[in-house]
Design a protein around this motif. Structure first.
Motif, PDB file in Angstrom:
ATOM      1  N   LEU A  13       1.024  -0.990   0.016  1.00 52.57           N
ATOM      2  CA  LEU A  13       0.149  -0.031   0.113  1.00 52.57           C
ATOM      3  C   LEU A  13       0.955   1.374   0.091  1.00 52.57           C
ATOM      4  N   THR A  14       0.238   2.113  -0.547  1.00 52.83           N
ATOM      5  CA  THR A  14       0.899   3.583  -0.525  1.00 52.83           C
ATOM      6  C   THR A  14       0.031   4.665   0.269  1.00 52.83           C
ATOM      7  N   ASP A  15       0.821   5.284   1.212  1.00 48.97           N
ATOM      8  CA  ASP A  15      -0.111   6.440   2.029  1.00 48.97           C
ATOM      9  C   ASP A  15      -0.073   7.677   1.024  1.00 48.97           C
ATOM     10  N   ASP A  16      -0.678   8.535   1.951  1.00 57.06           N
ATOM     11  CA  ASP A  16      -1.107   9.889   0.959  1.00 57.06           C
ATOM     12  C   ASP A  16       0.404  10.625   0.661  1.00 57.06           C
ATOM     13  N   GLU A  17       1.324  10.465   1.602  1.00 53.96           N
ATOM     14  CA  GLU A  17       2.652  10.903   1.418  1.00 53.96           C
ATOM     15  C   GLU A  17       3.676  10.107   0.520  1.00 53.96           C
ATOM     16  N   GLY A  18       3.220   9.159  -0.320  1.00 55.75           N
ATOM     17  CA  GLY A  18       3.985   8.428  -1.144  1.00 55.75           C
ATOM     18  C   GLY A  18       4.996   7.319  -0.349  1.00 55.75           C
ATOM     19  N   ASN A  19       4.497   7.065   0.694  1.00 59.38           N
ATOM     20  CA  ASN A  19       5.402   5.887   1.349  1.00 59.38           C
ATOM     21  C   ASN A  19       4.748   4.650   1.203  1.00 59.38           C
ATOM     22  N   LYS A  20       5.594   3.762   0.774  1.00 58.50           N
ATOM     23  CA  LYS A  20       5.176   2.156   0.621  1.00 58.50           C
ATOM     24  C   LYS A  20       5.140   1.373   1.695  1.00 58.50           C
ATOM     25  N   PHE A  21       4.334   0.628   1.735  1.00 58.08           N
ATOM     26  CA  PHE A  21       4.280  -0.356   3.056  1.00 58.08           C
ATOM     27  C   PHE A  21       3.762  -1.803   2.477  1.00 58.08           C
ATOM     28  N   THR A  22       4.481  -2.981   3.017  1.00 56.35           N
ATOM     29  CA  THR A  22       4.010  -4.260   2.808  1.00 56.35           C
ATOM     30  C   THR A  22       3.633  -4.666   4.131  1.00 56.35           C
ATOM     31  N   LEU A  23       2.227  -5.174   3.976  1.00 60.06           N
ATOM     32  CA  LEU A  23       1.518  -5.534   4.953  1.00 60.06           C
ATOM     33  C   LEU A  23       0.991  -7.113   4.790  1.00 60.06           C
ATOM     34  N   GLU A  24       0.892  -7.735   5.810  1.00 57.75           N
ATOM     35  CA  GLU A  24       0.490  -9.090   5.613  1.00 57.75           C
ATOM     36  C   GLU A  24      -1.211  -9.253   6.127  1.00 57.75           C
ATOM     37  N   ILE A  25      -1.991  -9.680   5.387  1.00 52.76           N
ATOM     38  CA  ILE A  25      -3.190  -9.727   5.629  1.00 52.76           C
ATOM     39  C   ILE A  25      -3.665 -10.894   6.918  1.00 52.76           C
ATOM     40  N   CYS A  26      -4.166 -10.336   8.057  1.00 47.38           N
ATOM     41  CA  CYS A  26      -4.340 -11.396   9.113  1.00 47.38           C
ATOM     42  C   CYS A  26      -5.818 -11.867   9.102  1.00 47.38           C
ATOM     43  N   GLY A  27      -6.721 -11.007   8.623  1.00 44.35           N
ATOM     44  CA  GLY A  27      -8.030 -11.644   8.870  1.00 44.35           C
ATOM     45  C   GLY A  27      -8.955 -10.462   8.443  1.00 44.35           C
ATOM     46  N   ASP A  28     -10.313 -10.862   8.186  1.00 46.07           N
ATOM     47  CA  ASP A  28     -11.356  -9.870   7.954  1.00 46.07           C
ATOM     48  C   ASP A  28     -12.334  -9.605   9.007  1.00 46.07           C
ATOM     49  N   VAL A  29     -12.940  -8.452   9.354  1.00 44.32           N
ATOM     50  CA  VAL A  29     -13.885  -8.344  10.399  1.00 44.32           C
ATOM     51  C   VAL A  29     -15.207  -7.725   9.834  1.00 44.32           C
ATOM     52  N   GLU A  30     -16.505  -8.474   9.896  1.00 46.08           N
ATOM     53  CA  GLU A  30     -17.598  -7.803   9.465  1.00 46.08           C
ATOM     54  C   GLU A  30     -18.101  -7.022  10.651  1.00 46.08           C
ATOM     55  N   PHE A  31     -18.508  -5.718  10.352  1.00 45.93           N
ATOM     56  CA  PHE A  31     -19.170  -5.114  11.655  1.00 45.93           C
ATOM     57  C   PHE A  31     -20.118  -4.059  10.856  1.00 45.93           C
ATOM     58  N   GLY A  32     -21.473  -4.113  11.313  1.00 47.06           N
ATOM     59  CA  GLY A  32     -22.476  -3.424  10.784  1.00 47.06           C
ATOM     60  C   GLY A  32     -22.498  -3.930   9.318  1.00 47.06           C
ATOM     61  N   ASP A  33     -22.489  -2.638   8.452  1.00 40.11           N
ATOM     62  CA  ASP A  33     -22.545  -2.959   6.904  1.00 40.11           C
ATOM     63  C   ASP A  33     -21.053  -3.002   6.241  1.00 40.11           C
ATOM     64  N   ASP A  34     -20.202  -2.832   7.159  1.00 39.06           N
ATOM     65  CA  ASP A  34     -18.694  -2.697   6.555  1.00 39.06           C
ATOM     66  C   ASP A  34     -17.805  -3.917   6.919  1.00 39.06           C
ATOM     67  N   THR A  35     -16.977  -4.179   5.943  1.00 37.17           N
ATOM     68  CA  THR A  35     -15.795  -4.868   6.093  1.00 37.17           C
ATOM     69  C   THR A  35     -14.549  -4.274   6.631  1.00 37.17           C
ATOM     70  N   PHE A  36     -13.858  -4.846   7.779  1.00 38.62           N
ATOM     71  CA  PHE A  36     -12.375  -4.281   7.989  1.00 38.62           C
ATOM     72  C   PHE A  36     -11.390  -5.224   7.735  1.00 38.62           C
ATOM     73  N   ARG A  37     -10.299  -4.979   7.349  1.00 34.38           N
ATOM     74  CA  ARG A  37      -9.191  -5.887   7.192  1.00 34.38           C
ATOM     75  C   ARG A  37      -8.258  -5.485   8.130  1.00 34.38           C
ATOM     76  N   VAL A  38      -7.647  -6.597   8.737  1.00 31.24           N
ATOM     77  CA  VAL A  38      -6.580  -6.556   9.901  1.00 31.24           C
ATOM     78  C   VAL A  38      -5.318  -6.980   9.266  1.00 31.24           C
ATOM     79  N   PHE A  39      -3.975  -6.113   9.462  1.00 32.83           N
ATOM     80  CA  PHE A  39      -2.878  -6.348   8.792  1.00 32.83           C
ATOM     81  C   PHE A  39      -1.558  -6.441  10.038  1.00 32.83           C
ATOM     82  N   LEU A  40      -0.744  -6.967   9.600  1.00 34.85           N
ATOM     83  CA  LEU A  40       0.476  -6.631  10.201  1.00 34.85           C
ATOM     84  C   LEU A  40       1.448  -6.016   9.378  1.00 34.85           C
TER      85      LEU A  40
END
Length: 96
Positions: A13-40
């Motif tokens: 992923l690239t943040d608003d300042e142009g910094n790149k990050f590599t994240l490992e997907i740990c899982g997803d959480v459904e809450f309300g009508d939304d999905t959230f993704r958990v990373f390390l």
């Protein structure tokens, strides 16, 4: 960009300042009508004081998946609590 390395699934992923990050997907959480993704962070030492879970909201736009940060601390805590509860529930099932 998703790629599989070893056992995990990683995204860059690239943040608003142009910094790149590599994240490992740990899982997803459904809450309300939304999905959230958990990373390390995959490119940070586990002993770094900033190392820890990163939780982002999954947003779909024209079939493309992207992520938004969560500015609401209360929502972030709820999603984190749900993720931890699910993670430990899976662990308990593995032990039985």
């Amino acid at each position: 960009m998703d790629e599989e390395l070893n056992e995990g699934i990683y995204v860059e992923l690239t943040d608003d300042e142009g910094n790149k990050f590599t994240l490992e997907i740990c899982g997803d959480v459904e809450f309300g009508d939304d999905t959230f993704r958990v990373f390390l962070p995959a490119d940070m030492d586990e002993n770094d004081p900033d190392f820890g879970f990163i939780i982002l909201k999954v947003v779909e736009d024209n079939g493309e998946e992207s992520y938004d940060s969560i500015d609401d601390d209360e929502l972030l805590e709820k999603v984190y609590a749900i993720y931890m509860e699910e993670a430990f529930a899976d662990e308990d099932e593995d032990e039985e």
